[in-house]
Design an enzyme around this catalytic site. Structure first.
Site, PDB file in Angstrom:
ATOM      1  CG  HIS A 138      -2.120  -0.867   1.056  1.00  0.00           C
ATOM      2  ND1 HIS A 138      -3.368  -0.387   0.763  1.00  0.00           N
ATOM      3  CD2 HIS A 138      -2.247  -2.218   1.117  1.00  0.00           C
ATOM      4  CE1 HIS A 138      -4.220  -1.394   0.656  1.00  0.00           C
ATOM      5  NE2 HIS A 138      -3.553  -2.515   0.867  1.00  0.00           N
ATOM      6  N   PRO A 139       0.451   2.279  -0.702  1.00  0.00           N
ATOM      7  CG  PRO A 139      -0.789   3.796  -1.993  1.00  0.00           C
ATOM      8  CD  PRO A 139      -0.773   2.362  -1.521  1.00  0.00           C
TER       9      PRO A 139
ATOM     10  CB  SER B  98      -4.218   3.983  -4.545  1.00  0.00           C
ATOM     11  OG  SER B  98      -4.108   2.721  -3.917  1.00  0.00           O
TER      12      SER B  98
ATOM     13  CD  GLU C 249      -9.251   2.975  -2.748  1.00  0.00           C
ATOM     14  OE1 GLU C 249      -9.828   1.949  -3.123  1.00  0.00           O
ATOM     15  OE2 GLU C 249      -8.072   2.975  -2.303  1.00  0.00           O
ATOM     16  CD  GLN C 250      -3.456   8.440  -1.373  1.00  0.00           C
ATOM     17  OE1 GLN C 250      -2.981   9.575  -1.292  1.00  0.00           O
ATOM     18  NE2 GLN C 250      -2.709   7.334  -1.239  1.00  0.00           N
TER      19      GLN C 250
ATOM     20  CG  PHE D 148      -1.788   5.528   8.626  1.00  0.00           C
ATOM     21  CD1 PHE D 148      -2.158   5.089   9.888  1.00  0.00           C
ATOM     22  CD2 PHE D 148      -2.684   6.314   7.910  1.00  0.00           C
ATOM     23  CE1 PHE D 148      -3.397   5.422  10.431  1.00  0.00           C
ATOM     24  CE2 PHE D 148      -3.920   6.661   8.438  1.00  0.00           C
ATOM     25  CZ  PHE D 148      -4.275   6.207   9.699  1.00  0.00           C
TER      26      PHE D 148
ATOM     27  CB  VAL E  86      -9.195   7.115   1.806  1.00  0.00           C
ATOM     28  CG1 VAL E  86      -9.438   8.582   1.468  1.00  0.00           C
ATOM     29  CG2 VAL E  86      -7.736   6.904   2.170  1.00  0.00           C
TER      30      VAL E  86
END
Length: 481
Positions: A380-381, A397, A400-401, A432, A436
């Site tokens: 995961h980033p 991702s 989502e972000q 972490f 999101v």
């Protein structure tokens, strides 16, 4: 399908939110009265059968008499044709209540006056097969030939072919054979729902034409007068039907209308001591305003108009391995091996929803080793990290972000995320992770600050739960909930 472990029974159905059938008049419940006309189609040596009938009669513990006529059994069935039928005919005709008949073709052929009465009353005459045969051990070709003959004889006797079918004593092939025949608007050889539905597999993974199913009943059925632990008085029959109707009516008022089938047999409910209970129930049903008493063909036509067959765009349980892995390999970030392992499970219709497929994928994640799960976490980033700034995130991702505004941070916010990312990874060895889409920018920062103070074991489990949550949210975007 290149994997044999596919489970074609459907344990999901409509799930927690069945469709509103939008019954005519805004009815809370659709009621289907079914008269099984079997008298003259039962096992009897006069019909070329090997033994007498032993099913659904007044004779307790009846057994077939090989090569012999059973005079008492025959006369019980004859009562249904001679007296019971006409009692039911008068009741429903006087009440103006429509009826569907499940007619055994050979029985109809032996009862021309009753067939004429059914037609005069505009009852739907559906097929109940050629004669009373238990097909569980039959050859598929022989069963198909019997269905063809049942249709031919039915059309010869009634004047039109049957457009509905309830066989009753089915084999594993019966529903498939009926659907493949192609002429039935509806079939009722299931007991698995309170609403009609479209079936497009036969339970064994072999595609068949989509077939409308109107589920039937063995509980709200007078056959229980002739079975162990069944009804022994009309009061019990009435009470059971009333409770079932009241439950469905109340659910309909609450926005979940459904249908109720009532199964009747001329030789059983047609007896005076039971008939009174049926009359009381019909009167009770007709005392309610929001009820649609309908033939099954009427229910079928309404459903076809309201909910025509729609092919599913995406069914994980029916996909080939490469397509499955390609489509779902990114649900767990950069970890296609989870989809590869999930494909080997006993997938079925229950896994064609977001929740169902998520369960299969999550099982593989949970059963993986600690080291394997750590690799998933590490894939995961960082949130609002270098990969995001370089626009090198996966499509999932990135979306989502962006949904929480992490792609539009102030300099102060970016500095806070950078500091927290560095501290978190240094302490735990993985980035972490938080779902999101469940959060805002502010709640993410609050969780970040709180969780960075946690111990590693707790945080590892928390991160794994968040990974599963992210996977579920991703699946909800592409599969039915």
């Amino acid at each position: 399908m290149n994997d044999p472990k596919r489970y074609m029974r459907d344990m999901r159905g409509y799930g927690a939110n069945p469709p509103n059938p939008q019954w005519p008049g805004g009815a809370n419940v659709a009621v289907s009265f079914v008269v099984n006309y079997e008298e003259g189609g039962e096992n009897c040596v006069l019909h070329g059968d090997a033994a007498s009938e032993a099913f659904l009669s007044e004779i307790v513990g009846a057994a077939p008499w090989p090569a012999k006529r059973h005079w008492n059994m025959e006369s019980i069935y004859e009562y249904g044709a001679r007296a019971g039928f006409w009692r039911l005919y008068r009741l429903f005709s006087d009440a103006g209540a429509p009826v569907t008949v499940y007619g055994v073709a050979s029985a109809l052929a032996r009862s021309p006056d009753q067939v004429r009465a059914m037609q005069d009353a505009d009852w739907e005459i559906a097929s109940h097969g050629l004669k009373w045969i238990d097909y569980r051990d039959h050859d598929e070709a022989d069963e198909r030939a019997d269905l063809d003959e049942a249709i031919r004889l039915h059309e010869e006797v009634v004047g039109t072919r049957p457009t509905g079918l309830y066989l009753g004593r089915t084999s594993v092939n019966s529903v498939k054979i009926a659907a493949e025949e192609g002429g039935f608007t509806w079939i009722s050889d299931t007991y698995d729902d309170d609403l009609p539905y479209w079936l497009d597999h036969d339970g064994h993974g072999n595609p068949i034409p989509p077939q409308l199913v109107i589920p039937y009943t063995l509980d709200a059925n007078d056959m229980r007068f002739a079975t162990a632990q069944g009804f022994n008085s009309g009061d019990q029959f009435f009470a059971y039907l009333k409770d079932a109707f009241d439950t469905l009516y109340t659910e309909g008022e609450a926005g979940r209308p459904a249908m109720m089938s009532i199964g009747l047999h001329c030789r059983l409910i047609g007896r005076p001591g039971r008939f009174a209970a049926l009359k009381r129930f019909l009167d009770y049903v007709q005392s309610h305003d929001k009820v649609w008493i309908a033939r099954r063909i009427d229910i079928a036509e309404h459903w076809i108009e309201t909910y025509p067959y729609q092919p599913h765009a995406l069914r994980p349980s029916r996909m080939q391995r490469d397509a499955f892995v390609s489509r779902f390999g990114s649900i767990f970030e950069h970890s296609p091996w989870i989809a590869e392992r999930a494909f080997e499970l006993e997938l079925g219709p229950a896994h064609d929803s977001a929740g169902g497929l998520h369960n299969a994928l999550a099982r593989m994640f949970r059963s993986a080793s600690v080291d394997e799960r750590l690799v998933v976490l590490q894939a995961h980033p960082d949130l609002a990290g270098k990969l995001a700034q370089a626009k090198r995130l996966t499509a999932e991702s990135t979306s989502e972000q962006a949904s929480a505004g992490l792609d539009a941070l102030t300099d102060e916010e970016r500095a806070a995320f950078t500091e927290l990312n560095d501290s978190y990874i240094s302490k735990f060895g993985f980035p972490f992770i938080i779902a999101v889409k469940d959060n805002t920018k502010a709640s993410i920062l609050d969780a970040f600050r709180r969780r960075v103070a946690s111990d590693r074991d707790t945080e590892f489990e928390t991160a794994c739960k968040q990974v599963e949550r992210i996977a579920y949210l991703r699946l909800k975007d592409i599969l039915p909930a």
